[in-house]
Design a protein around this motif. Structure first.
Motif, PDB file in Angstrom:
ATOM      1  N   GLY A  17       0.826  -1.216   0.000  1.00 46.79           N
ATOM      2  CA  GLY A  17       0.000   0.000   0.000  1.00 46.79           C
ATOM      3  C   GLY A  17       0.854   1.259   0.000  1.00 46.79           C
ATOM      4  N   ILE A  18       1.903   1.296   0.813  1.00 49.03           N
ATOM      5  CA  ILE A  18       2.790   2.471   0.864  1.00 49.03           C
ATOM      6  C   ILE A  18       3.501   2.646  -0.478  1.00 49.03           C
ATOM      7  CG2 ILE A  18       4.876   3.397   1.961  1.00 49.03           C
ATOM      8  CD1 ILE A  18       3.920   2.065   4.548  1.00 49.03           C
ATOM      9  N   ALA A  19       3.972   1.553  -1.079  1.00 49.37           N
ATOM     10  CA  ALA A  19       4.651   1.645  -2.372  1.00 49.37           C
ATOM     11  C   ALA A  19       3.702   2.146  -3.441  1.00 49.37           C
ATOM     12  CB  ALA A  19       5.219   0.279  -2.757  1.00 49.37           C
ATOM     13  N   GLY A  20       2.452   1.714  -3.435  1.00 54.39           N
ATOM     14  CA  GLY A  20       1.469   2.200  -4.407  1.00 54.39           C
ATOM     15  C   GLY A  20       1.204   3.683  -4.235  1.00 54.39           C
ATOM     16  N   PHE A  21       1.148   4.122  -3.005  1.00 56.05           N
ATOM     17  CA  PHE A  21       0.939   5.544  -2.744  1.00 56.05           C
ATOM     18  C   PHE A  21       2.097   6.379  -3.299  1.00 56.05           C
ATOM     19  CE2 PHE A  21       1.530   9.247   0.022  1.00 56.05           C
ATOM     20  CZ  PHE A  21       0.333   9.911  -0.230  1.00 56.05           C
ATOM     21  N   GLU A  22       3.322   5.929  -3.100  1.00 58.25           N
ATOM     22  CA  GLU A  22       4.490   6.655  -3.595  1.00 58.25           C
ATOM     23  C   GLU A  22       4.495   6.702  -5.124  1.00 58.25           C
ATOM     24  OE1 GLU A  22       6.860   8.370  -1.986  1.00 58.25           O
ATOM     25  OE2 GLU A  22       5.771   8.016  -0.128  1.00 58.25           O
ATOM     26  N   VAL A  23       4.142   5.617  -5.774  1.00 60.22           N
ATOM     27  CA  VAL A  23       4.095   5.597  -7.244  1.00 60.22           C
ATOM     28  C   VAL A  23       3.046   6.578  -7.740  1.00 60.22           C
ATOM     29  CG1 VAL A  23       3.472   4.145  -9.227  1.00 60.22           C
ATOM     30  CG2 VAL A  23       4.995   3.242  -7.474  1.00 60.22           C
ATOM     31  N   GLN A  24       1.896   6.626  -7.095  1.00 62.76           N
ATOM     32  CA  GLN A  24       0.846   7.564  -7.501  1.00 62.76           C
ATOM     33  C   GLN A  24       1.325   8.996  -7.314  1.00 62.76           C
ATOM     34  OE1 GLN A  24      -2.731   7.378  -5.189  1.00 62.76           O
ATOM     35  NE2 GLN A  24      -3.867   8.717  -6.577  1.00 62.76           N
ATOM     36  N   HIS A  25       2.027   9.274  -6.258  1.00 62.59           N
ATOM     37  CA  HIS A  25       2.533  10.610  -5.991  1.00 62.59           C
ATOM     38  C   HIS A  25       3.535  11.044  -7.075  1.00 62.59           C
ATOM     39  CE1 HIS A  25       3.743  14.130  -3.760  1.00 62.59           C
ATOM     40  NE2 HIS A  25       5.017  13.724  -3.796  1.00 62.59           N
ATOM     41  N   VAL A  26       4.422  10.163  -7.478  1.00 56.93           N
ATOM     42  CA  VAL A  26       5.422  10.482  -8.505  1.00 56.93           C
ATOM     43  C   VAL A  26       4.750  10.703  -9.844  1.00 56.93           C
ATOM     44  CG1 VAL A  26       7.360   9.520  -9.822  1.00 56.93           C
ATOM     45  CG2 VAL A  26       7.328   9.332  -7.334  1.00 56.93           C
ATOM     46  N   LEU A  27       3.759   9.892 -10.188  1.00 54.07           N
ATOM     47  CA  LEU A  27       3.103  10.030 -11.489  1.00 54.07           C
ATOM     48  C   LEU A  27       2.259  11.286 -11.581  1.00 54.07           C
ATOM     49  CD1 LEU A  27       2.005   6.330 -12.188  1.00 54.07           C
ATOM     50  CD2 LEU A  27       3.893   7.604 -13.226  1.00 54.07           C
ATOM     51  N   GLN A  28       1.710  11.760 -10.491  1.00 63.65           N
ATOM     52  CA  GLN A  28       0.849  12.935 -10.534  1.00 63.65           C
ATOM     53  C   GLN A  28       1.615  14.239 -10.346  1.00 63.65           C
ATOM     54  OE1 GLN A  28      -2.267  12.341  -7.683  1.00 63.65           O
ATOM     55  NE2 GLN A  28      -3.361  10.876  -8.990  1.00 63.65           N
ATOM     56  N   SER A  29       2.848  14.196  -9.939  1.00 68.12           N
ATOM     57  CA  SER A  29       3.597  15.438  -9.702  1.00 68.12           C
ATOM     58  C   SER A  29       4.009  16.054 -11.033  1.00 68.12           C
ATOM     59  CB  SER A  29       4.813  15.157  -8.834  1.00 68.12           C
ATOM     60  OG  SER A  29       5.723  14.333  -9.545  1.00 68.12           O
ATOM     61  N   GLU A  30       4.206  17.358 -11.022  1.00 68.84           N
ATOM     62  CA  GLU A  30       4.625  18.103 -12.210  1.00 68.84           C
ATOM     63  C   GLU A  30       6.109  17.830 -12.458  1.00 68.84           C
ATOM     64  OE1 GLU A  30       2.900  20.237 -14.232  1.00 68.84           O
ATOM     65  OE2 GLU A  30       1.109  19.515 -13.220  1.00 68.84           O
ATOM     66  N   PRO A  31       6.504  17.683 -13.750  1.00 67.42           N
ATOM     67  CA  PRO A  31       7.922  17.486 -14.034  1.00 67.42           C
ATOM     68  C   PRO A  31       8.691  18.768 -13.745  1.00 67.42           C
ATOM     69  CG  PRO A  31       6.661  17.561 -16.071  1.00 67.42           C
ATOM     70  CD  PRO A  31       5.678  17.578 -14.937  1.00 67.42           C
ATOM     71  N   VAL A  32       9.906  18.630 -13.321  1.00 65.44           N
ATOM     72  CA  VAL A  32      10.752  19.768 -13.002  1.00 65.44           C
ATOM     73  C   VAL A  32      11.182  20.413 -14.306  1.00 65.44           C
ATOM     74  CG1 VAL A  32      12.889  20.486 -11.881  1.00 65.44           C
ATOM     75  CG2 VAL A  32      11.533  18.612 -10.919  1.00 65.44           C
ATOM     76  N   ALA A  33      11.089  21.753 -14.385  1.00 63.24           N
ATOM     77  CA  ALA A  33      11.466  22.473 -15.601  1.00 63.24           C
ATOM     78  C   ALA A  33      12.962  22.331 -15.829  1.00 63.24           C
ATOM     79  CB  ALA A  33      11.082  23.942 -15.469  1.00 63.24           C
ATOM     80  N   ALA A  34      13.349  22.109 -17.099  1.00 61.80           N
ATOM     81  CA  ALA A  34      14.754  21.935 -17.441  1.00 61.80           C
ATOM     82  C   ALA A  34      15.482  23.264 -17.493  1.00 61.80           C
ATOM     83  CB  ALA A  34      14.871  21.216 -18.777  1.00 61.80           C
ATOM     84  N   ASN A  35      14.766  24.355 -17.765  1.00 65.07           N
ATOM     85  CA  ASN A  35      15.404  25.663 -17.884  1.00 65.07           C
ATOM     86  C   ASN A  35      15.296  26.428 -16.577  1.00 65.07           C
ATOM     87  OD1 ASN A  35      16.099  25.226 -20.490  1.00 65.07           O
ATOM     88  ND2 ASN A  35      14.316  26.241 -21.356  1.00 65.07           N
TER      89      ASN A  35
END
Length: 155
Positions: A17-35
């Motif tokens: 359950g904790i691992a699934g929560f972390e995966v969901q958090h990573v997939l929904q977060s905004e990507p960091v701008a490269a510039n």
């Protein structure tokens, strides 16, 4: 014992359950701008890199690489062997067929030479390179370097 199995199952389920929560958090977060502007002047800004080619992403071969041999140029043909030295005819060597003897067990030829006489049958050698192949009414047939030769009866 069952109590420990039940407790281990609950812990494993909680971990999933904790691992699934972390995966969901990573997939929904905004990507960091490269510039991102460089706020620290002592560090140079990171420049964007081109995407890596597929060749650089290949895994190394486990059993080695296939090596295709380069075609070799054909070897030049060997120069022809010099012809064997011509030996003189058997008649010129001083051999003379004196006679033949024929019995049930085979045929023999009596050959004379200034060095002595010989009694020969099929398969014997008159001299090196001259083998008796046949004895008939015409004479003694020899296989030599010159080919098949007849040593006829002397006069």
């Amino acid at each position: 014992m069952r109590y420990f199995a039940f407790l281990a199952s609950l812990l494993a389920l909680a971990g999933i359950g904790i691992a699934g929560f972390e995966v969901q958090h990573v997939l929904q977060s905004e990507p960091v701008a490269a510039n991102v502007s460089n706020s620290n002047p002592s560090r140079p800004a990171v420049e964007p890199q081109p995407p890596r080619s597929l060749e650089s992403q290949r895994w190394p071969a486990v059993f080695g690489e296939i090596v295709v041999p380069e075609p070799q140029p054909p070897e030049p043909p060997a120069p022809p062997a010099p012809p064997p030295p011509q030996s003189p005819p058997v008649d010129a060597l001083g051999y003379v067929l004196n006679g033949t003897v024929e019995l049930d067990s085979g045929v023999w030829a009596i050959v004379s030479h200034p060095a002595g006489e010989k009694v020969l049958t099929v398969g014997d050698q008159l001299e090196e390179g001259a083998t008796v192949v046949e004895i008939d009414a015409e004479g003694l047939w020899l296989e030599t370097a010159r080919g098949r030769e007849l040593l006829g009866f002397g006069e």
